[in-house]
Write an enzyme that holds these catalytic residues in place. Sequence first.
Site, PDB file in Angstrom:
ATOM      1  N   ASN A   8      44.587  42.232  49.826  1.00 25.55           N
ATOM      2  CA  ASN A   8      45.455  41.053  49.847  1.00 25.55           C
ATOM      3  C   ASN A   8      46.897  41.481  49.597  1.00 25.55           C
ATOM      4  O   ASN A   8      47.286  41.798  48.470  1.00 25.55           O
ATOM      5  CB  ASN A   8      44.988  40.058  48.780  1.00 25.55           C
ATOM      6  CG  ASN A   8      45.727  38.744  48.838  1.00 25.55           C
ATOM      7  OD1 ASN A   8      46.847  38.663  49.339  1.00 25.55           O
ATOM      8  ND2 ASN A   8      45.107  37.694  48.329  1.00 25.55           N
ATOM      9  N   GLY A  10      49.442  39.710  49.465  1.00 30.76           N
ATOM     10  CA  GLY A  10      50.107  38.769  48.571  1.00 30.76           C
ATOM     11  C   GLY A  10      50.025  39.196  47.118  1.00 30.76           C
ATOM     12  O   GLY A  10      50.960  38.997  46.341  1.00 30.76           O
ATOM     13  N   LYS A  11      48.895  39.795  46.731  1.00 28.85           N
ATOM     14  CA  LYS A  11      48.758  40.290  45.361  1.00 28.85           C
ATOM     15  C   LYS A  11      49.754  41.419  45.099  1.00 28.85           C
ATOM     16  O   LYS A  11      50.316  41.530  44.009  1.00 28.85           O
ATOM     17  CB  LYS A  11      47.329  40.783  45.116  1.00 28.85           C
ATOM     18  CG  LYS A  11      46.276  39.700  45.067  1.00 28.85           C
ATOM     19  CD  LYS A  11      44.927  40.315  44.722  1.00 28.85           C
ATOM     20  CE  LYS A  11      43.827  39.283  44.661  1.00 28.85           C
ATOM     21  NZ  LYS A  11      42.522  39.885  44.297  1.00 28.85           N
ATOM     22  N   GLU A  32      31.701  45.945  44.004  1.00 29.32           N
ATOM     23  CA  GLU A  32      31.858  44.823  43.089  1.00 29.32           C
ATOM     24  C   GLU A  32      30.510  44.567  42.419  1.00 29.32           C
ATOM     25  O   GLU A  32      29.636  43.930  42.991  1.00 29.32           O
ATOM     26  CB  GLU A  32      32.361  43.584  43.818  1.00 29.32           C
ATOM     27  CG  GLU A  32      33.785  43.728  44.334  1.00 29.32           C
ATOM     28  CD  GLU A  32      34.426  42.398  44.687  1.00 29.32           C
ATOM     29  OE1 GLU A  32      34.025  41.372  44.099  1.00 29.32           O
ATOM     30  OE2 GLU A  32      35.321  42.385  45.530  1.00 29.32           O
ATOM     31  N   ASP A  61      40.268  41.499  38.807  1.00 25.32           N
ATOM     32  CA  ASP A  61      39.207  40.555  39.124  1.00 25.32           C
ATOM     33  C   ASP A  61      39.604  39.229  38.506  1.00 25.32           C
ATOM     34  O   ASP A  61      40.118  39.193  37.379  1.00 25.32           O
ATOM     35  CB  ASP A  61      37.850  41.022  38.604  1.00 25.32           C
ATOM     36  CG  ASP A  61      36.707  40.292  39.296  1.00 25.32           C
ATOM     37  OD1 ASP A  61      36.710  40.253  40.539  1.00 25.32           O
ATOM     38  OD2 ASP A  61      35.832  39.756  38.607  1.00 25.32           O
ATOM     39  N   PHE A 168      46.189  30.328  48.066  1.00 25.40           N
ATOM     40  CA  PHE A 168      44.917  30.664  48.698  1.00 25.40           C
ATOM     41  C   PHE A 168      43.789  30.315  47.724  1.00 25.40           C
ATOM     42  O   PHE A 168      44.025  29.982  46.561  1.00 25.40           O
ATOM     43  CB  PHE A 168      44.867  32.152  49.076  1.00 25.40           C
ATOM     44  CG  PHE A 168      45.105  33.094  47.921  1.00 25.40           C
ATOM     45  CD1 PHE A 168      44.065  33.546  47.139  1.00 25.40           C
ATOM     46  CD2 PHE A 168      46.391  33.521  47.615  1.00 25.40           C
ATOM     47  CE1 PHE A 168      44.277  34.407  46.070  1.00 25.40           C
ATOM     48  CE2 PHE A 168      46.618  34.394  46.547  1.00 25.40           C
ATOM     49  CZ  PHE A 168      45.559  34.830  45.775  1.00 25.40           C
ATOM     50  N   LYS A 189      54.774  29.987  41.216  1.00 25.83           N
ATOM     51  CA  LYS A 189      53.388  30.337  40.903  1.00 25.83           C
ATOM     52  C   LYS A 189      53.324  31.653  40.133  1.00 25.83           C
ATOM     53  O   LYS A 189      52.593  31.761  39.139  1.00 25.83           O
ATOM     54  CB  LYS A 189      52.563  30.433  42.188  1.00 25.83           C
ATOM     55  CG  LYS A 189      51.106  30.808  41.931  1.00 25.83           C
ATOM     56  CD  LYS A 189      50.334  31.019  43.219  1.00 25.83           C
ATOM     57  CE  LYS A 189      48.971  31.619  42.928  1.00 25.83           C
ATOM     58  NZ  LYS A 189      48.198  31.943  44.146  1.00 25.83           N
ATOM     59  N   HIS A 194      47.765  33.144  36.215  1.00 24.14           N
ATOM     60  CA  HIS A 194      46.934  34.041  35.419  1.00 24.14           C
ATOM     61  C   HIS A 194      47.219  35.503  35.764  1.00 24.14           C
ATOM     62  O   HIS A 194      47.331  36.357  34.886  1.00 24.14           O
ATOM     63  CB  HIS A 194      45.463  33.717  35.642  1.00 24.14           C
ATOM     64  CG  HIS A 194      45.059  33.594  37.088  1.00 24.14           C
ATOM     65  ND1 HIS A 194      45.728  32.783  37.981  1.00 24.14           N
ATOM     66  CD2 HIS A 194      44.082  34.190  37.807  1.00 24.14           C
ATOM     67  CE1 HIS A 194      45.163  32.880  39.185  1.00 24.14           C
ATOM     68  NE2 HIS A 194      44.171  33.739  39.099  1.00 24.14           N
ATOM     69  N   ARG A 195      47.373  35.790  37.060  1.00 24.06           N
ATOM     70  CA  ARG A 195      47.658  37.167  37.477  1.00 24.06           C
ATOM     71  C   ARG A 195      49.056  37.583  37.013  1.00 24.06           C
ATOM     72  O   ARG A 195      49.269  38.704  36.569  1.00 24.06           O
ATOM     73  CB  ARG A 195      47.515  37.309  38.986  1.00 24.06           C
ATOM     74  CG  ARG A 195      47.679  38.754  39.479  1.00 24.06           C
ATOM     75  CD  ARG A 195      47.290  38.889  40.944  1.00 24.06           C
ATOM     76  NE  ARG A 195      45.855  38.663  41.132  1.00 24.06           N
ATOM     77  CZ  ARG A 195      45.327  37.549  41.633  1.00 24.06           C
ATOM     78  NH1 ARG A 195      46.111  36.548  42.014  1.00 24.06           N
ATOM     79  NH2 ARG A 195      44.033  37.413  41.755  1.00 24.06           N
TER      80      ARG A 195
END
Length: 209
Positions: A8, A10-11, A32, A61, A168, A189, A194-195
């Site tokens: 991703n 975006g991350k 995983e 995660d 997302f 955001k 949380h991230r």
Amino acid sequence: MLRYVTTNAGKVREAEEYLGDEVSQLDFDYTEVQASDLAPIAAYGAREAHRHAGEPVLVDDAGLFVDGFDGFPGPYSAYVEDTLGVEAVRRLVTRELDDVRAEFRCVLAYCDGEAFDASPDPVDRDDRVAAAAAGAERDDEEREPLPVKLFEGVVRGRIVEARGDGGFGYDPIFEYDGATFAEMDAAEKNGVSHRGRALEKFGEWFAER
């Protein structure tokens, strides 16, 4: 160079807000494992990614934890999203629960093959799930366990009808301070997610690493 292990992009952009150009993306499909908590899943992924890349790695995660369902879907959030869909989760929550409070949690796992000094943030030093997750072909018990540093970020909110076109996953049905994550722009955001909170903790520690 720190490698953020994700497919991703975006991350990675979110991580760059806290880590600058010290971070780059590593597209690696790590195992995983199944667990009832985020930490061992992220820790196993970080160990596997470090053994693959031979560089410092960061794995995350994350999940949506609904209070009234004892934290479900939690670590199974991605699977539930893929099989049931986000709207089905919202309907289930609003139909079955009077209390629609929930939280997003993210655990970042960092591994560079070296030991860590003691600190308030937890360190996972045990490859306890490695052999079971990898199967009988690999004898992980003969390998030296790699310590993994863990950083958690949490944001409290509630489940609402979907609003917004951004983000997302569960972002459209998760409301924080009057707006869903999908209604926020990227900067808004990142500042409360949380991230983002986990990345802020990690960034402060990593600057001294």
